[in-house]
Design an enzyme around this catalytic site. Sequence first.
Site, mmCIF file in Angstrom:
data_model
loop_
_atom_site.group_PDB
_atom_site.id
_atom_site.type_symbol
_atom_site.label_atom_id
_atom_site.label_comp_id
_atom_site.label_asym_id
_atom_site.label_seq_id
_atom_site.Cartn_x
_atom_site.Cartn_y
_atom_site.Cartn_z
ATOM 1 N N THR A 178 1.520 -5.621 -1.905
ATOM 2 C CA THR A 178 0.762 -6.355 -2.928
ATOM 3 C C THR A 178 -0.012 -5.443 -3.871
ATOM 4 O O THR A 178 -0.646 -5.942 -4.797
ATOM 5 C CB THR A 178 -0.198 -7.370 -2.282
ATOM 6 N N GLY A 179 0.042 -4.144 -3.661
ATOM 7 C CA GLY A 179 -0.611 -3.200 -4.566
ATOM 8 C C GLY A 179 0.341 -2.797 -5.682
ATOM 9 O O GLY A 179 0.833 -3.641 -6.431
ATOM 10 N N ASP A 234 -1.373 3.873 1.621
ATOM 11 C CA ASP A 234 -0.603 5.018 2.107
ATOM 12 C C ASP A 234 -1.384 6.318 1.924
ATOM 13 O O ASP A 234 -1.552 7.100 2.869
ATOM 14 C CB ASP A 234 0.723 5.074 1.352
ATOM 15 N N GLY A 259 -2.749 4.213 -2.935
ATOM 16 C CA GLY A 259 -3.208 3.018 -2.238
ATOM 17 C C GLY A 259 -3.463 3.251 -0.763
ATOM 18 O O GLY A 259 -3.996 4.289 -0.350
#
Length: 179
Positions: free
Chosen positions: A118-119, A34, A32
């Site tokens: 939220t991922g 990161d 994601g």
Amino acid sequence: MERFSIIVGDITQSDAEAIVNAANTSLLGGSGVDGAIHRAAGPALLSECRGLGGCETGKAKLTHGYNLRARYVLHTPGPVWQGGGLGEPALLASCYRSCLTLAAEHGIRSVDFPSISTGIYGYPLPLAATVALKAIMDFLAEHDLPERVRMVCHTEAAAEVYRQTWNLWYAGDRDDRMR
């Protein structure tokens, strides 16, 4: 509010002085946001993160931005959603406050946030938006720095959730609504 906005974009392309990384506790990259930040910043970011010894959920650590347009990265591990009864809202609010506090302490004038947790961490977007916006707006009401904060949403659908939440809680009247 003039100091806060919600936009759709790629946080790795941000022109803010600091961007926030929705990191894991190791700070060594992941998926994601990161992974995207680590890839865009280059290997020097990973090298610096290795020396930080990780980061607790709800806390934040600062690194250089390296190959990013942003000068700094504020890394914060968000909570994994487990139904909301294990302190997830308080931990998520702490992520936003910790990043903003660190930015203010370093004289950082602009910060861009992704939607933390939220991922793959599964935090429901409408609930996360409420927590995030309250933490950000409360902080901005009491501090001069940062001067500009943006919520950078990856999709228009996510931005719409943030706009609707902001309008519900912070728009004084129809003219104040975010569109």
